[in-house]
Enzyme design. Structure first.
Site, PDB file in Angstrom:
ATOM      1  CB  SER A  26     -39.274 -56.572  41.951  1.00 46.82           C
ATOM      2  OG  SER A  26     -39.059 -57.702  42.747  1.00 46.82           O
ATOM      3  CG  HIS A  57     -36.268 -61.676  42.005  1.00 44.67           C
ATOM      4  ND1 HIS A  57     -37.438 -61.636  42.717  1.00 44.67           N
ATOM      5  CD2 HIS A  57     -35.584 -60.556  42.351  1.00 44.67           C
ATOM      6  CE1 HIS A  57     -37.445 -60.543  43.472  1.00 44.67           C
ATOM      7  NE2 HIS A  57     -36.343 -59.870  43.264  1.00 44.67           N
ATOM      8  CE1 TYR A  81     -37.330 -63.652  49.869  1.00 42.59           C
ATOM      9  CE2 TYR A  81     -36.642 -61.396  50.316  1.00 42.59           C
ATOM     10  CZ  TYR A  81     -37.132 -62.350  49.441  1.00 42.59           C
ATOM     11  OH  TYR A  81     -37.397 -62.018  48.152  1.00 42.59           O
ATOM     12  CD  GLU A  82     -33.973 -66.178  47.564  1.00 38.33           C
ATOM     13  OE1 GLU A  82     -33.912 -67.211  46.873  1.00 38.33           O
ATOM     14  OE2 GLU A  82     -33.495 -65.082  47.206  1.00 38.33           O
ATOM     15  CB  ALA A 109     -39.383 -53.520  44.262  1.00 43.12           C
ATOM     16  CG  MET A 204     -37.983 -57.499  52.209  1.00 44.08           C
ATOM     17  SD  MET A 204     -39.191 -58.793  51.944  1.00 44.08           S
ATOM     18  CE  MET A 204     -40.714 -57.955  52.432  1.00 44.08           C
ATOM     19  CB  SER A 205     -32.694 -56.897  48.237  1.00 45.49           C
ATOM     20  OG  SER A 205     -33.052 -55.688  47.587  1.00 45.49           O
ATOM     21  CG  ASN A 228     -45.256 -50.951  48.755  1.00 46.75           C
ATOM     22  OD1 ASN A 228     -44.419 -51.584  48.094  1.00 46.75           O
ATOM     23  ND2 ASN A 228     -45.161 -50.792  50.052  1.00 46.75           N
ATOM     24  CG  HIS A 240     -43.914 -61.241  45.645  1.00 49.32           C
ATOM     25  ND1 HIS A 240     -42.858 -60.356  45.724  1.00 49.32           N
ATOM     26  CD2 HIS A 240     -43.585 -62.106  44.659  1.00 49.32           C
ATOM     27  CE1 HIS A 240     -41.926 -60.684  44.841  1.00 49.32           C
ATOM     28  NE2 HIS A 240     -42.343 -61.740  44.185  1.00 49.32           N
TER      29      HIS A 240
HETATM   30  N1  HPA Z   1     -41.508 -53.465  52.440  1.00 54.27           N
HETATM   31  C1  HPA Z   1     -40.451 -54.268  52.226  1.00 54.27           C
HETATM   32  N2  HPA Z   1     -40.020 -54.597  51.018  1.00 54.27           N
HETATM   33  C2  HPA Z   1     -40.680 -54.092  49.961  1.00 54.27           C
HETATM   34  C3  HPA Z   1     -41.789 -53.248  50.119  1.00 54.27           C
HETATM   35  C4  HPA Z   1     -42.224 -52.923  51.428  1.00 54.27           C
HETATM   36  O1  HPA Z   1     -43.200 -52.180  51.645  1.00 54.27           O
HETATM   37  N3  HPA Z   1     -42.227 -52.942  48.858  1.00 54.27           N
HETATM   38  C5  HPA Z   1     -41.381 -53.560  47.996  1.00 54.27           C
HETATM   39  N4  HPA Z   1     -40.451 -54.266  48.655  1.00 54.27           N
END
Ligand code: HPA
Length: 268
Positions: A26, A57, A81-82, A109, A204-205, A228, A240
């Site tokens: 992302s 994506h 997670y998919e 991201a 998450m990747s 964030n 998201h």
């Molecule tokens: N947590 C998990 N995955 C993420 C986050 C988060 O705060 N921000 C972007 N991907």
């Protein structure tokens, strides 16, 4: 499947030998704008490549040059997670290695766990925490499966990335990335725990691909775009859509910095 995908790529880009594979997460899609004379192949045409299910994506492999560097760029990856399976990127990485790639450059991201790592900044991953303790190597045989993970993120590539980013006026910080399985975001308690365990960012990747790449003997460089603060560390509402909008805001700079790193990276 490996042979079929490899054959298709060789037919579509005859004689093209990339040394660097790139995975765009992302916010990093703008990197493709820096590819000169790209040949684009849809994942749907490539046996074993992941058809994306996540907004933001892409689903194409781009082959071409950034500066003088021949690159194969995957816009979009498969996440654990998919489906629950964490080895969804094995075949694509095997194909790219067979095509010539010695280096895997990953992007993602991530949420920040550190006050001095602000949203829209970049972090070079120096190490990771495999929080789910899941491995894409489960089921492999042979002693190669016991892959050493010291310096899994190549110190020399990272050093170059930091120096090349500095030339672009960007202070690239280094830090530890914790893998959260997702797809739900973390709780504030989980974020406090991860920070105490030594993580600087969470996402998450990336971790499964790093393990796969090290198993294949590829060197890894990985960059996180902070979108964030981790849950509970600020008043932001995590979603998201928020990840994508923050990623979009920082995307131009992140993509330009990565393009410059890719163009100038010395591989040996
Ligand atoms: N947590 C998990 N995955 C993420 C986050 C988060 O705060 N921000 C972007 N991907």
């Amino acid at each position: 499947m490996l042979k079929d995908a490899l054959q298709l790529l060789k037919t579509r880009a005859p004689g093209f030998v990339p040394r660097v594979a790139v995975v765009l997460g992302s916010g990093w899609g703008g990197v493709t704008e820096h590819i000169v004379d790209p040949v684009r192949v849809a994942y749907a045409d490539l046996p074993g490549f992941p058809v994306p299910t996540v907004a933001g994506h892409g689903g194409e492999l781009w082959m071409g040059s950034i500066g003088t560097q021949a690159v194969a760029v995957m816009s979009g990856r498969k996440h654990g997670y998919e489906t629950g399976a964490v080895d969804g990127m094995r075949l694509p990485l095997q194909v790219l290695q067979a095509l010539g790639c010695e280096v895997l450059v990953q992007t993602n991201a991530a949420g920040s766990l550190r006050a001095d790592l602000a949203p829209r900044s970049l972090m070079a991953i120096s190490d990771h925490i495999n929080w789910p303790q899941r491995s894409p190597l489960v089921g492999q045989s042979g002693s190669e499966r016991f892959v050493g993970m010291v310096d899994a993120y190549d110190p020399l590539l990272r050093q170059q990335a930091v120096e090349l980013a500095a030339l672009q006026g960007l202070a690239l910080q280094s830090g530890v990335y914790a893998w959260a399985f997702g797809p739900q975001f973390e709780t504030p308690a989980e974020i406090r725990m991860l920070a105490r365990l030594g993580a600087d960012a969470v996402g998450m990747s990336t971790v499964p691909e790093t393990i796969l790449a090290r198993h294949l003997g590829m060197r890894v460089l990985a960059l996180s775009l902070i979108t964030n603060m981790g849950a509970g560390l600020s008043s932001e509402h995590l979603s998201h859509a928020h990840t994508l909008s923050e990623a979009a805001a920082a995307s131009h700079t992140a993509s330009a910095v990565l393009a410059s790193i890719l163009a100038n990276l010395e591989l040996n």
